[in-house]
Write a protein that holds these residues in place. Structure first.
Motif: not given
Length: 85
Positions: A31-32, A54
């Motif tokens: 996600d990051q 994120d």
């Protein structure tokens, strides 16, 4: 919309141009990582768009987790953001 394309890919014509293949989904990335890449794209070339974090990616990933095929632009035109929870 951009986040949907990155997570699930894109197929079909774009601006009336037919491409021989699809844009591959990138959901294997964290996600990051996805948030960082999309934030860079959205704030480059003179743009000043909201930063994607994120949590944005995590929420959309969860909301669209059952999607198994790439999006088409027609589908994304009518797509509505999931309710914020």
């Amino acid at each position: 919309v951009l986040l949907n394309i990155v997570l699930h890919g894109l197929k079909g014509p774009v601006d009336n141009i037919k491409y021989p293949d699809i844009m591959q989904p990138q959901k294997e990335h964290t996600d990051q990582y996805i948030a960082s890449v999309l934030s860079y794209i959205r704030n480059s070339f003179g743009n000043k768009a909201e930063i994607i974090n994120d949590e944005h990616v995590k929420k959309l990933r969860k909301a669209t987790q059952d999607r198994l095929t790439p999006w088409t632009l027609d589908e994304l035109t009518g797509w509505e953001k999931p309710n914020k929870k």
